[in-house]
Design a protein around this motif. Structure first.
Motif, mmCIF file in Angstrom:
data_model
loop_
_atom_site.group_PDB
_atom_site.id
_atom_site.type_symbol
_atom_site.label_atom_id
_atom_site.label_comp_id
_atom_site.label_asym_id
_atom_site.label_seq_id
_atom_site.Cartn_x
_atom_site.Cartn_y
_atom_site.Cartn_z
ATOM 1 N N GLN A 1 0.848 -1.202 0.000
ATOM 2 C CA GLN A 1 0.000 0.000 0.000
ATOM 3 C C GLN A 1 0.880 1.247 0.000
ATOM 4 O O GLN A 1 0.766 2.108 0.884
ATOM 5 C CB GLN A 1 -0.935 -0.015 1.220
ATOM 6 C CG GLN A 1 -1.795 -1.278 1.281
ATOM 7 C CD GLN A 1 -2.889 -1.230 2.350
ATOM 8 O OE1 GLN A 1 -3.128 -0.221 2.995
ATOM 9 N NE2 GLN A 1 -3.577 -2.348 2.522
ATOM 10 N N PHE B 1 -11.843 -11.096 13.814
ATOM 11 C CA PHE B 1 -12.643 -10.864 12.615
ATOM 12 C C PHE B 1 -13.601 -12.023 12.327
ATOM 13 O O PHE B 1 -14.790 -11.930 12.575
ATOM 14 C CB PHE B 1 -11.729 -10.593 11.407
ATOM 15 C CG PHE B 1 -12.460 -10.196 10.158
ATOM 16 C CD1 PHE B 1 -12.964 -8.916 10.019
ATOM 17 C CD2 PHE B 1 -12.663 -11.111 9.126
ATOM 18 C CE1 PHE B 1 -13.673 -8.550 8.873
ATOM 19 C CE2 PHE B 1 -13.362 -10.752 7.981
ATOM 20 C CZ PHE B 1 -13.864 -9.468 7.852
ATOM 21 N N PHE C 1 -16.769 -9.791 12.420
ATOM 22 C CA PHE C 1 -17.466 -9.981 11.140
ATOM 23 C C PHE C 1 -18.849 -10.581 11.381
ATOM 24 O O PHE C 1 -19.849 -10.128 10.816
ATOM 25 C CB PHE C 1 -16.641 -10.891 10.226
ATOM 26 C CG PHE C 1 -17.322 -11.221 8.919
ATOM 27 C CD1 PHE C 1 -17.387 -10.289 7.898
ATOM 28 C CD2 PHE C 1 -17.907 -12.468 8.710
ATOM 29 C CE1 PHE C 1 -18.028 -10.580 6.693
ATOM 30 C CE2 PHE C 1 -18.545 -12.773 7.509
ATOM 31 C CZ PHE C 1 -18.601 -11.826 6.503
ATOM 32 N N SER D 1 -4.720 -13.161 5.958
ATOM 33 C CA SER D 1 -5.800 -12.296 6.431
ATOM 34 C C SER D 1 -5.364 -11.500 7.649
ATOM 35 O O SER D 1 -5.678 -10.312 7.770
ATOM 36 C CB SER D 1 -7.037 -13.128 6.784
ATOM 37 O OG SER D 1 -7.597 -13.694 5.632
ATOM 38 N N ASN E 1 -3.075 -8.741 6.529
ATOM 39 C CA ASN E 1 -3.822 -7.682 5.844
ATOM 40 C C ASN E 1 -4.684 -6.879 6.810
ATOM 41 O O ASN E 1 -4.800 -5.658 6.676
ATOM 42 C CB ASN E 1 -4.689 -8.283 4.734
ATOM 43 C CG ASN E 1 -3.850 -8.820 3.585
ATOM 44 O OD1 ASN E 1 -2.709 -8.401 3.401
ATOM 45 N ND2 ASN E 1 -4.401 -9.745 2.823
ATOM 46 N N LEU E 2 -5.296 -7.563 7.776
ATOM 47 C CA LEU E 2 -6.088 -6.839 8.777
ATOM 48 C C LEU E 2 -5.204 -5.885 9.568
ATOM 49 O O LEU E 2 -5.585 -4.739 9.836
ATOM 50 C CB LEU E 2 -6.783 -7.824 9.724
ATOM 51 C CG LEU E 2 -8.042 -8.485 9.162
ATOM 52 C CD1 LEU E 2 -8.402 -9.729 9.956
ATOM 53 C CD2 LEU E 2 -9.216 -7.504 9.173
ATOM 54 N N ASN F 1 -4.405 -3.024 7.167
ATOM 55 C CA ASN F 1 -5.580 -2.193 6.883
ATOM 56 C C ASN F 1 -6.026 -1.410 8.114
ATOM 57 O O ASN F 1 -6.477 -0.265 8.005
ATOM 58 C CB ASN F 1 -6.724 -3.055 6.329
ATOM 59 C CG ASN F 1 -6.440 -3.542 4.908
ATOM 60 O OD1 ASN F 1 -5.789 -2.835 4.126
ATOM 61 N ND2 ASN F 1 -6.898 -4.736 4.566
ATOM 62 N N CYS G 1 -15.757 -6.738 3.705
ATOM 63 C CA CYS G 1 -15.181 -8.062 3.415
ATOM 64 C C CYS G 1 -13.738 -7.939 2.924
ATOM 65 O O CYS G 1 -12.928 -8.837 3.147
ATOM 66 C CB CYS G 1 -16.017 -8.800 2.367
ATOM 67 S SG CYS G 1 -17.604 -9.393 2.993
ATOM 68 N N THR G 2 -13.411 -6.838 2.255
ATOM 69 C CA THR G 2 -12.045 -6.682 1.733
ATOM 70 C C THR G 2 -11.033 -6.391 2.838
ATOM 71 O O THR G 2 -9.836 -6.309 2.557
ATOM 72 C CB THR G 2 -11.929 -5.548 0.683
ATOM 73 O OG1 THR G 2 -12.054 -4.269 1.333
ATOM 74 C CG2 THR G 2 -12.975 -5.668 -0.412
ATOM 75 N N GLY G 3 -11.500 -6.242 4.069
ATOM 76 C CA GLY G 3 -10.583 -5.967 5.177
ATOM 77 C C GLY G 3 -9.507 -7.022 5.346
ATOM 78 O O GLY G 3 -8.423 -6.742 5.855
ATOM 79 N N VAL G 4 -9.787 -8.242 4.906
ATOM 80 C CA VAL G 4 -8.794 -9.322 5.009
ATOM 81 C C VAL G 4 -7.928 -9.404 3.753
ATOM 82 O O VAL G 4 -7.103 -10.309 3.633
ATOM 83 C CB VAL G 4 -9.472 -10.697 5.240
ATOM 84 C CG1 VAL G 4 -10.265 -10.695 6.534
ATOM 85 C CG2 VAL G 4 -10.362 -11.089 4.070
ATOM 86 N N CYS G 5 -8.137 -8.483 2.809
ATOM 87 C CA CYS G 5 -7.455 -8.549 1.509
ATOM 88 C C CYS G 5 -6.388 -7.470 1.378
ATOM 89 O O CYS G 5 -6.329 -6.532 2.159
ATOM 90 C CB CYS G 5 -8.462 -8.353 0.372
ATOM 91 S SG CYS G 5 -9.848 -9.500 0.409
ATOM 92 N N ASN G 6 -5.597 -7.636 0.354
ATOM 93 C CA ASN G 6 -4.642 -6.617 -0.045
ATOM 94 C C ASN G 6 -4.618 -6.614 -1.564
ATOM 95 O O ASN G 6 -5.041 -7.580 -2.191
ATOM 96 C CB ASN G 6 -3.253 -6.950 0.518
ATOM 97 C CG ASN G 6 -2.473 -5.683 0.839
ATOM 98 O OD1 ASN G 6 -2.668 -4.638 0.218
ATOM 99 N ND2 ASN G 6 -1.601 -5.777 1.813
#
Lengths: 338, 338
Positions: free
Chosen positions: A23, A145, A150, A303, A306-307, A310, B154-159
């Motif tokens: 990112q 999550f 979630f 995940s 990424n969490l 993010n 849902c994209t929170g676990v993505c990159n």
């Protein structure tokens, strides 16, 4: 540009660095800290060479303390911690970061719902963070999550939630060695049962997930029962790291059941075993009833990395209030339980 | 106890009242307002008699204006509006509520992402709400949740999100008459196409959903293409309200496609037709790729009513910042797009 410090350079820490590096318009890695004396002083780029994703970190050296890191890093906005699993073990570091005015996101499992096992430390962390005007957040795929925040957010379309069931199942054979070992792959049933008795095996955080869901839905549980049991192979299964014969352990099943009197309101079931199916499912008994299934599952380590990244971005944008937050402050939607 | 005013007593408004009544520990309905002269002054309890869920509203009378409602209701914390679909049509009411210091949650479709079609009004609403210290939020199942905020979370676990696809499909035969009519059930293809040309048929808000996802993931779309087409029956299908012969229209399919140059990054597909499958699916092309499928779907009107009530509770607890919020302020987790 959000300036990020990574604390802890184990596998999850390095994956998290990669998520941050992915990112580049939003975040910049400015410090990498680990307590392992054998890597302190090494260039991070060299340390990460050969990793699959091929992302190249900035030309910084690994430092052994926050103090040393701050000397060379300049301003730091957010620190990502992938160190301890227990709140008591990470508190001193969080305090030091708070005093330096740095937001903290941590993979510490207990910190995902610290009121459960470390209410005293949680209050102290909260007060200190508020005083410094910084936000602290525990997150990760589980706890943090898949089986809690979630699931709670899914209830946003519901009313009169009578019960919630969350099932997470993953094929450990596709995961790293440590996880396969952690779930007892290849061991005898007796050996695993002995380790369970000593609390020396299995996943940390299922009770935290149940407590988070209970808080989200306003349930005061009278009992929260967490159990671990080995999953036994009925045929030969193997992974890159283990070969499991029939009768041996291929993984674990962990359950957390929350009850109010005689009503069973929360049912969490986590299976991590070689040859298990991989999916996540949230089943809400409510008006209306809903079933949300993540066909791919929320893949474990990726995940979590990424969490962390993010959420670090969210904290860096001052997206949370000062103090000790939870994922229920990030995903704020939910129904109420009956 | 959060004191709630309901504005708009159509079907969604009454369902929302029921969702509020189902949370008696948290919220209390203190006013019900509608502009229809034939119901003003009637006891709400009488007006709602005979509804399926059998929840009994408090002994209040329907009033014809906010001003009249405030005279009898005393303090009001949150107003829920289920009136217009366009921001320009609801702005004056929101302004009046803001001036009275009342938080507002609205089902207005355009307000779910007001920057798209009403940026000027959005700025004015935001400024006025901030001045009064109240929060305004547009929500609903679609737009507002299923095809945008939920998908983004849902994209929170993505990159490295390269593209996102959201499919929502629902069997309109199980829905109320108005919805079946709205999607053209029983009409000829020519008649539906004529209505599409005049913008007089179909769902409002798919472009809003696409714009919300784009903002969540940091994409600046170069094109956002929204299309409606009739779904034609190939065999006889019927519902309680309509019988559709082969060759006639059984519903609609709406798509919104967001592109950046030649890259197709957002694909939304909404099917509302008699005899269609009912589900919601989010497909994220990212590291890792994930597929989240709501096997039951997020049921239409009930979900909207519950989202309005659950968000009203959040606003009543001062859970959002003053100003004009969106569902991205409620579900704050997301990745970034590439």
């Amino acid at each position: 540009m959000i300036r990020v410090m990574q604390l802890g350079l184990g596998e999850i820490g390095l994956s998290t660095i990669e998520s941050v590096l992915a990112q580049p318009k939003h975040m910049k890695l400015v410090a990498a800290v680990d307590v392992n004396p054998s890597i302190i002083g090494k260039p991070l780029r060299e340390f990460m060479r050969g990793r699959k994703r091929g992302l190249i970190p900035p030309p910084i050296r690994i430092t052994g303390s926050i103090k040393d890191a701050l000397k060379s890093a300049g301003k730091v906005d957010v620190a990502i911690m992938t160190t301890g699993s227990r709140t008591v073990d990470v508190k001193a570091t969080i305090d030091a970061l708070a005093d330096a005015g740095i937001h903290v996101v941590s993979s510490c499992e207990e910190l995902s719902w610290p009121a459960l096992r470390a209410p005293r430390e949680a209050k102290l962390i909260d007060a200190r963070a508020k005083k410094s005007g910084i936000a602290v957040l525990g997150t990760g795929v589980n706890p943090g999550f898949a089986m809690d925040a979630f699931a709670a957010a899914c209830t946003g379309v519901c009313n009169n939630v009578k019960a919630i069931r969350v099932i997470r199942s993953l094929d450990a054979s596709k995961r790293r060695y440590q996880l396969q070992k952690k779930v007892g792959a290849g061991m005898t049933v007796a050996a695993v049962k002995a380790l369970i008795k000593k609390n020396a095996i299995g996943h940390v955080g299922l009770a935290e997930s149940a407590a988070m869901i209970a808080a989200a839905l306003g349930w005061r549980l009278t009992k929260l029962d967490e159990r671990f049991e080995p999953v036994v192979a009925d045929h030969k299964v193997s992974s890159e790291h283990f070969t499991v014969l029939p009768g041996q352990v291929r993984g674990m099943r962990m359950t957390a059941v929350g009850t109010i009197g005689k009503r069973r309101v929360i049912d969490l079931e986590l299976t991590m075993a070689l040859d298990a199916d991989t999916f996540d499912e949230v089943i809400v008994d409510s008006d209306p009833a809903i079933v949300v299934r993540t066909k791919t599952g929320f893949p474990g380590d990726t995940s979590t990395a990424n969490l962390l990244a993010n959420c670090a971005r969210l904290l860096g944008e001052n997206g949370l209030q000062p103090g000790l937050n939870t994922m229920l402050d990030v995903l704020k939607l939910r129904s109420v339980g009956v």
